[in-house]
Scaffold this active site. Structure first.
Site, mmCIF file in Angstrom:
data_model
loop_
_atom_site.group_PDB
_atom_site.id
_atom_site.type_symbol
_atom_site.label_atom_id
_atom_site.label_comp_id
_atom_site.label_asym_id
_atom_site.label_seq_id
_atom_site.Cartn_x
_atom_site.Cartn_y
_atom_site.Cartn_z
ATOM 1 N N THR A 418 0.819 -1.219 0.000
ATOM 2 C CA THR A 418 0.000 0.000 0.000
ATOM 3 C C THR A 418 0.851 1.266 0.000
ATOM 4 O OG1 THR A 418 -1.644 -1.302 1.225
ATOM 5 C CG2 THR A 418 -1.994 1.052 1.187
ATOM 6 N N THR A 436 -3.961 1.152 -2.741
ATOM 7 C CA THR A 436 -3.363 -0.172 -2.558
ATOM 8 C C THR A 436 -3.655 -1.121 -3.708
ATOM 9 O OG1 THR A 436 -3.223 -1.995 -0.958
ATOM 10 C CG2 THR A 436 -5.407 -1.106 -1.351
ATOM 11 N N ASP A 458 -8.442 -9.689 1.621
ATOM 12 C CA ASP A 458 -8.738 -8.937 2.856
ATOM 13 C C ASP A 458 -10.059 -9.381 3.482
ATOM 14 O OD1 ASP A 458 -6.430 -7.495 2.993
ATOM 15 O OD2 ASP A 458 -7.298 -5.551 2.485
HETATM 16 N N1 GLY Z 1 -5.045 -4.136 1.723
HETATM 17 C C1 GLY Z 1 -4.735 -3.179 2.688
HETATM 18 C C2 GLY Z 1 -5.936 -2.656 3.364
HETATM 19 O O1 GLY Z 1 -6.917 -2.420 2.698
HETATM 20 O O2 GLY Z 1 -5.944 -2.487 4.554
#
Ligand code: GLY
Length: 596
Positions: A418, A436, A458
């Protein structure tokens, strides 16, 4: 400079507790040691790099941009200098970041943006998060027995790719707040893509470290490992495919990404991936929408801390940490006091327990956002912090809500990647955007010169426990819970701090620490950014290795914490707004702050 710094220090409500190890330790976060390196550039870029190397904030009167790569910052600065808004500059910064820091963010990913409008005084957020395909099911990341896949088995290939949101977010932000011609915002990125840029130390290091995974995908192998060898630091790298994609985006707008040949190529790459195909389809791209949402705000030390609500857990979890700490006098404890870090560590554990239970995409799952930040709930929950030892056990609380809170704890793995962009323009607008493609190099699939995200990982890999659903389970059209915490801090309705960071779920700790360092410990933005990290999410207390923070390993360990010294690679980019502007850039990454 000294006068300016005094003005800022005086503007901070709670004043300075001295922090001897903190100061020393900040000096120890040497860019070279962290693999951050230095990228050459114009005289103003070099001056900004020198300021960062000396631990000094960059000063300006009118506008400022702080981001993770000097080429990108220079592109944004040129737009701001020519009279562009923060939204215009952000488009230019993101277009260049997608080229020179492709492992972290880009057109194949998603982002959250917090905007303070200098004219209306209003604050809003844009959700450009990647979205699960309509054909996705809660078992996307489970094997035939319903057990979670291994992390990289899920990440690499098409399965993890969500509908990208970044191109639509750039367009939406520009439509709402842009002033410069859209078509001109990509010029620097197109020039660098076609003429070439120098591979940075960080990019080379990350390619070498990921070579085995990159090698398995044809397009990524050809680009990052030409002739089978990882690109070396200092190599001249051209990306004509990305230049072509940007030319289309510049002339036709973001729609070209969601309905044209680019969309077809994305879907083909995802569905035809031989090892790990995904279910993303053209319809998913065609229906993608940026969502405008109200910011999530809480009050801390007479400041409003405002950021991104669900599907991000960023503002809620940062807000919970600060709300749990509000009853304690961190200012007089100072930055090098183990008792203060015990409070911060256990407040963070309590907040992460609520996060794992309750936070997800609120368009799909009822989230008790108000209850989680309710001062009465937090003050009651913070009573367990009044001892002098680490909490033996941390459980989620029961915030006030008008729905049954019957969720199981999630199981999502978030590794650091990110990038964060902070911008203030001459019109008084402020922009905080975290962007990200999830894991470094995302899914490792490349289309049109950019990498596709693996954002769907995620989501929780487990969809339920003992028959109880996990809030952050995969569902068609849902957005995975994020930790990204782009934040704007206001005092009396005016922005005073623009802050955010990469770092997986540690983002939350990095942002909370920076706010505490600035508001409680009176540090300027560069000191606050450079201050070594201590982050506790799930019990183990991570301490930034090789820094003076390791002096706390003994005392915190004696309080009962399990301690772990390790690299903690944030990428904090911060701007303080007072009589003038002060910018800080993270010494752990390659970025700078530039202003005028
Ligand atoms: N993939 C990093 C976030 O969204 O926290």
């Amino acid at each position: 400079m000294i006068i300016m710094r005094q003005i800022f220090a005086a503007a901070i409500a709670v004043v300075i507790a001295s922090a001897p190890w903190a100061q020393e330790a900040a000096d120890q976060v040497a860019p070279e040691a962290a693999g951050a390196g230095v990228i050459s550039g114009s005289a103003e870029v070099q001056a900004a790099q020198n300021a960062k190397a000396q631990g000094q904030p960059v000063e300006a009167k009118s506008w400022m941009v702080s981001a993770a790569n000097p080429h990108a910052v220079q592109a944004g600065a040129d737009i701001l200098r020519a009279g562009g808004t923060a939204a215009d500059a952000m488009v230019a910064v993101q277009a260049v970041l997608g080229l020179v820091e492709p492992q972290s963010s880009g057109l194949g990913g998603g982002a959250f943006l917090v905007w303070y409008d200098g004219t209306s005084g209003e604050l809003t957020t844009l959700d450009g998060r990647e979205t699960a395909p309509l054909a996705a099911t809660p078992r996307l990341f489970q094997d035939e027995a319903g057990e979670p896949l291994g992390f990289y088995d899920a990440v690499v290939g098409g399965r993890s790719v969500g509908t990208p949101g970044t191109p639509a977010l750039l367009q939406a932000a520009h439509n709402k707040w842009g002033q410069a011609e859209w078509v001109g915002l990509f010029n620097d990125a197109i020039r660098l893509a076609e003429d070439g840029f120098t591979v940075s130390p960080r990019m080379a290091k990350l390619i070498a470290g990921d070579a085995e995974r990159l090698r398995r995908q044809d397009a990524a192998r050809a680009y990052f490992l030409p002739e089978g060898v990882p690109l070396a630091e200092g190599a001249l790298l051209k990306n004509p495919k990305y230049g072509q994609t940007l030319r289309l985006l510049a002339t036709d707008g973001a729609d070209v990404f969601y309905t044209g040949e680019i969309a077809k190529d994305i879907v083909k790459a995802v569905q035809d991936n031989p090892d790990n195909p995904g279910v993303l389809a053209e319809v998913d791209l065609a229906i993608y929408q940026v969502k405008e949402r109200a910011p999530v705000c809480m009050t801390y030390r007479a400041h409003d801390i405002c950021g991104m609500g669900p599907p991000s857990s960023g503002a809620l979890t940062v807000g919970q940490i600060l709300g749990l700490l509000a009853p304690f006098d961190l200012a007089s404890m100072g930055a090098d006091n183990a008792a203060g870090w015990r409070l911060i560590g256990d407040a963070s554990r309590l907040a992460f327990a609520d996060r794992a239970r309750y936070m997800a995409d609120s368009d799909f799952v009822p989230v008790p956002s108000q209850g989680l930040l309710d001062p009465t709930y937090l003050s009651k929950r913070s009573e367990v912090l009044r001892g002098d030892a680490a909490l033996p056990e941390v459980r989620p609380g029961t915030p006030e809500f008008d729905h049954a809170l019957n969720y199981a704890d999630d199981a999502a793995i978030e590794l650091p990647s990110t990038s964060h962009i902070s911008i203030v323009d001459q019109y008084g607008n402020a922009l905080s955007m975290t962007t990200t493609i999830e894991n470094a190099f995302g899914s490792r699939l490349m289309v049109g010169g950019f990498l596709l995200n693996n954002e769907l990982t995620d989501f929780s890999f487990r969809s339920h426990r003992d028959g109880v659903p996990v809030a952050n389970r995969v569902e068609p059209g849902k957005r995975p819970r994020s930790s990204m915490a782009p934040t704007i801090v206001l005092k009396d309705g005016k922005p005073v701090l623009v802050v955010g960071s990469p770092g997986g779920s540690r983002i939350i700790g990095y942002v909370a620490k920076t706010i505490i360092a600035h508001l409680d410990w009176g540090m300027d933005v560069q000191e606050a950014v450079s201050l070594p990290h201590l982050v506790n999410r799930f019990g183990t207390y991570d301490v930034e290795e090789g820094t003076g923070a390791e002096a706390l390993v003994g005392p915190l360990g004696e309080m009962g914490f399990e301690m772990n010294a390790r690299a903690l690679t944030s990428g904090l980019h911060v701007i303080a707004i007072g009589e003038g502007l002060l910018g800080g850039a993270d010494p752990r990454r390659e970025g700078i702050a530039l202003g005028d």
